[in-house]
Design an enzyme around this catalytic site. Structure first.
Site, PDB file in Angstrom:
ATOM      1  N   ASP A   8     -37.903  23.548  55.497  1.00  0.00           N
ATOM      2  CA  ASP A   8     -38.879  24.065  54.349  1.00  0.00           C
ATOM      3  C   ASP A   8     -38.117  25.376  53.925  1.00  0.00           C
ATOM      4  OD1 ASP A   8     -41.278  24.453  51.750  1.00  0.00           O
ATOM      5  OD2 ASP A   8     -42.111  24.855  53.513  1.00  0.00           O
ATOM      6  N   ASP A  10     -40.559  28.468  51.472  1.00  0.00           N
ATOM      7  CA  ASP A  10     -42.141  29.442  51.551  1.00  0.00           C
ATOM      8  C   ASP A  10     -43.020  28.560  52.905  1.00  0.00           C
ATOM      9  OD1 ASP A  10     -42.655  30.428  48.941  1.00  0.00           O
ATOM     10  OD2 ASP A  10     -41.713  28.418  48.528  1.00  0.00           O
TER      11      ASP A  10
HETATM   12  C1  BG6 Z   1     -43.820  25.990  46.878  1.00  0.00           C
HETATM   13  C2  BG6 Z   1     -44.785  26.808  47.337  1.00  0.00           C
HETATM   14  O1  BG6 Z   1     -42.984  25.703  47.907  1.00  0.00           O
HETATM   15  O2  BG6 Z   1     -43.710  26.367  46.181  1.00  0.00           O
HETATM   16  C3  BG6 Z   1     -45.679  26.954  46.396  1.00  0.00           C
HETATM   17  O3  BG6 Z   1     -45.354  26.414  48.978  1.00  0.00           O
HETATM   18  C4  BG6 Z   1     -45.115  27.115  45.325  1.00  0.00           C
HETATM   19  O4  BG6 Z   1     -46.900  27.699  46.806  1.00  0.00           O
HETATM   20  C5  BG6 Z   1     -44.007  26.170  44.664  1.00  0.00           C
HETATM   21  O5  BG6 Z   1     -46.272  27.877  43.924  1.00  0.00           O
HETATM   22  C6  BG6 Z   1     -43.510  26.961  43.153  1.00  0.00           C
HETATM   23  O6  BG6 Z   1     -42.280  27.886  44.235  1.00  0.00           O
HETATM   24  P1  BG6 Z   1     -42.357  28.821  42.730  1.00  0.00           P
HETATM   25  O7  BG6 Z   1     -41.247  30.005  43.806  1.00  0.00           O
HETATM   26  O8  BG6 Z   1     -40.974  28.022  41.956  1.00  0.00           O
HETATM   27  O9  BG6 Z   1     -43.313  30.049  42.108  1.00  0.00           O
HETATM   28 MG    MG Z   2     -43.821  25.611  52.448  1.00  0.00          MG
END
Ligand code: BG6
Ligand code: MG
Length: 214
Positions: A8, A10
């Site tokens: 994963d 984030d």
């Molecule tokens: C996920 C995160 O990986 O991505 C979330 O855990 C986040 O918190 C989501 O909202 C979407 O991310 P982005 O960068 O497309 O706004």
């Molecule tokens: Mg994550």
């Protein structure tokens, strides 16, 4: 036996969750309320739209589809300012070492994310050479807990999902990985991540050999 690792993004590879939170908090202030710090855990693994829904619900804000689009765009613009400042110091503890270890062992590595910024950040940090495959929410419409991104990653690696070890920091992500048929390790506090095969406080504590020889 595990033949590949699917990360994963984030909260597993890069410490982006505090930055997501700060930028959502900015949006909440714009809308006239204070975002509760506990919201960060609810957003782990959730798509941008889902995260926005969580923020709006907390503030009791009603918004039209057009307004929602505008708010998500505004948050992402702030997030992009932060990305410009990101360096490898933002990597999660042990992430670079684990990527190096897997590279040395010739274990294929993929990234499977619900974020639309994940591939961009990996490239910004010049880490793309560690990955055989990188899929994020630009490639896969259905985000976690749907298993789609894990199924597509395994397919791309040319392996059955059962041969892939997913590494996740969220209940939504663990659900996605398990529903795809992958084995899954949780990184973070145990109480949240009980559905994973094993849970470690951080990647530094993970002994990857244990999984590769099973
Ligand atoms: C996920 C995160 O990986 O991505 C979330 O855990 C986040 O918190 C989501 O909202 C979407 O991310 P982005 O960068 O497309 O706004
Ligand atoms: Mg994550």
């Amino acid at each position: 036996m595990i033949k590949a690792v699917i990360f994963d993004f984030d909260g597993v590879l890069v410490d982006t969750m505090p930055i997501h939170f700060i930028t959502w908090k900015k949006l909440a202030s714009y809308l006239g309320f204070e975002l509760d710090p506990s919201t960060i855990d609810k957003m782990r693994g959730a798509s941008r739209d889902k995260s926005l829904a969580i923020v709006l619900e907390q503030g009791g804000v009603d918004a039209s589809p057009r307004q929602k689009q505008f708010y998500a765009h505004m948050k992402n613009t702030w997030y992009h300012y932060e990305i410009k400042e990101m360096t490898r110091r933002h990597l999660m503890p042990g992430a670079l070492e684990l990527l190096e270890q897997l590279k040395e062992k010739n274990i294929p590595v993929a990234m499977a994310s619900s974020s639309k910024n994940a591939v961009h950040i990996i490239e910004h940090l010049s880490l793309q050479h560690y990955f055989q495959c990188m899929l994020d929410a630009n490639d896969i419409q259905l985000t976690k807990p749907d298993p789609a991104v894990y199924l597509a990653s395994a397919k791309n690696l040319g392996l059955p999902p059962e041969s892939c070890l997913a590494i996740e920091d969220s209940p939504l992500g663990i659900k996605a990985a398990i529903n795809a048929g992958c084995q899954c390790i949780g990184i973070g506090p145990e109480d949240n991540l009980a559905a994973a095969t094993d849970v470690y406080e951080s990647l530094e504590k993970l002994e990857i050999e244990k999984y590769l020889v099973n």
